[in-house]
Design a protein around this motif. Sequence first.
Motif, PDB file in Angstrom:
ATOM      1  N   THR A   1      43.667 -68.652 112.839  1.00 40.42           N
ATOM      2  CA  THR A   1      44.751 -67.699 112.574  1.00 40.42           C
ATOM      3  C   THR A   1      45.663 -67.412 113.731  1.00 40.42           C
ATOM      4  N   MET A   2      45.198 -67.408 115.077  1.00 39.59           N
ATOM      5  CA  MET A   2      46.106 -67.211 116.134  1.00 39.59           C
ATOM      6  C   MET A   2      46.279 -68.585 117.254  1.00 39.59           C
ATOM      7  N   GLY A   3      45.330 -69.401 116.740  1.00 37.39           N
ATOM      8  CA  GLY A   3      45.093 -70.656 117.828  1.00 37.39           C
ATOM      9  C   GLY A   3      44.388 -70.569 119.118  1.00 37.39           C
ATOM     10  N   SER A   4      43.575 -69.350 119.021  1.00 34.76           N
ATOM     11  CA  SER A   4      42.876 -68.908 120.143  1.00 34.76           C
ATOM     12  C   SER A   4      41.307 -69.050 119.985  1.00 34.76           C
ATOM     13  N   MET A   5      40.587 -69.349 121.119  1.00 29.37           N
ATOM     14  CA  MET A   5      39.175 -69.440 121.167  1.00 29.37           C
ATOM     15  C   MET A   5      38.940 -68.337 122.292  1.00 29.37           C
TER      16      MET A   5
END
Length: 127
Positions: free
Chosen positions: A37-41
């Motif tokens: 969804t946001m490209g974040s881990m």
Amino acid sequence: MSVINWFEVPVADFERARQFYETVIGTQLFINDQRETMGSMLGVFPHDGQVGGCLVHNPQYGYTPSTEGTMVYFTITGDLDAALARVPGAGGEVLLGKTALGENAGGGFVGWVRDTEGNKVGFYSDE
């Protein structure tokens, strides 16, 4: 009320950073995979519904570790010296050893470290 709502500490290697903070602070992070969804881990620090924050790996949006800029202080429960002693073994570097803030600053102690990602962060403890 706090004017701070949330903070994010950028990391280059998510697992290495997670291991560093879990070792030094002595807590487990909640892993939140938002890559679709946001490209974040995210590795979320425990916060009991109060001001919170996380480690974030997301180079596509410019999350780059740095020793410059805003500095976040993490609360250490217990002796600050013990937490700072774990920093080198976890892959970081102590930049400022345990330093008393003094009564005019509200008491307590701080120390600064460079984490495994190259961020400068502070630790605070009453002890």
